[in-house]
Design an enzyme around this catalytic site. Structure first.
Site, mmCIF file in Angstrom:
data_model
loop_
_atom_site.group_PDB
_atom_site.id
_atom_site.type_symbol
_atom_site.label_atom_id
_atom_site.label_comp_id
_atom_site.label_asym_id
_atom_site.label_seq_id
_atom_site.Cartn_x
_atom_site.Cartn_y
_atom_site.Cartn_z
ATOM 1 N N LYS A 299 6.718 -0.873 -13.188
ATOM 2 C CA LYS A 299 8.010 -1.502 -12.964
ATOM 3 C C LYS A 299 8.296 -2.470 -14.098
ATOM 4 O O LYS A 299 7.457 -3.285 -14.470
ATOM 5 C CB LYS A 299 8.004 -2.242 -11.628
ATOM 6 C CG LYS A 299 9.291 -3.015 -11.351
ATOM 7 C CD LYS A 299 9.423 -3.391 -9.893
ATOM 8 C CE LYS A 299 8.323 -4.327 -9.422
ATOM 9 N NZ LYS A 299 8.439 -4.622 -7.990
ATOM 10 N N GLY B 254 0.781 -1.232 0.000
ATOM 11 C CA GLY B 254 0.000 0.000 0.000
ATOM 12 C C GLY B 254 0.812 1.281 0.000
ATOM 13 O O GLY B 254 0.249 2.371 0.073
#
Length: 231
Positions: A174, A75
């Site tokens: 990513k 988170g």
């Protein structure tokens, strides 16, 4: 568990319950300034600073109101968005359980599940301004396989972003081994006005991870199916 080392570095004592690899990981965590900073500033992970540093360079959170966080666990990225973008609407998804974050809708579900894109879009209530992806496949120990599995997730995230983003929106993901491959970069350049690769300072030097930042979504590009003659 640990003791002070030279130069104030914390050294981890050996333990029958830990492997040498676990000891190295624990020692690295204890001595990582980003880990200490995350704990002090209330972020769930040091990965929060990767997003902060990328945003300082590229400014993709500016004028952002709706965000999708793919691979949200634990988170940290969502916490950054909430801190920097007041009243942002955020939905996230992850295979792993995630402790609740006030004001955020979180699905514990595989993003590759057929129902995931619709659930995310419906929960957000409108086209997102930004799609974030920190997803990575579980490693199997074979570098080529691990790379292909993770890049498969990135490709799925790109497809999702190109289906749901509002014109002008952004995509941050990513990638591995120096960046996205040529085919993926070509897809991004066809759909976004700017495509850049970056490795933020918070990303460890020994890590193979890089990030791709695509901005200025052009709107949905119609996909023309090649017509194959019959007969």
């Amino acid at each position: 568990m640990s003791r002070g080392g030279s130069g104030g570095r914390t050294r981890v004592k050996t333990s029958r319950g830990r492997t040498p690899q676990s000891n190295r990981w624990l020692e690295r965590q204890l001595n990582d300034p980003y880990v200490r900073r995350a704990k002090a500033e209330g972020y769930r992970s040091r990965a929060a600073y990767k997003l902060i540093e990328l945003n300082e360079r590229f400014g993709f959170l500016k004028n952002t109101k709706r965000v999708v966080d793919l691979g949200i666990a634990p988170g940290g990225w969502t916490q950054v968005v909430q801190k920097l973008v007041k009243n942002a609407s955020i939905v996230g998804i992850d295979l792993l359980p995630v402790d609740p974050i006030e004001g955020v809708t979180i699905f514990e579900l595989d993003f590759m599940d057929d129902s995931a894109p619709h659930l995310l879009s419906e929960a957000l209530g409108g086209a997102p301004d930004l799609v974030l992806s920190d997803m990575a496949a579980n490693t199997v120990g074979h570098p080529q396989t691990d790379h292909l599995r993770t890049m498969g997730l990135v490709e799925a995230a790109v497809d999702f972003a190109c289906d749901v983003l509002r014109p002008g929106g952004g995509f941050v993901a990513k990638v591995l081994a120096g960046g996205a491959d040529d085919t993926l970069v070509a897809t991004l350049k066809r759909n976004f006005t700017s495509v850049k690769h970056a490795k933020p300072p918070a990303s460890r030097k020994e890590s193979s991870e890089w990030y791709v930042v695509a901005q200025g979504f052009k709107g949905r590009v119609e996909r023309v199916e090649e017509q194959v003659p019959v007969g």
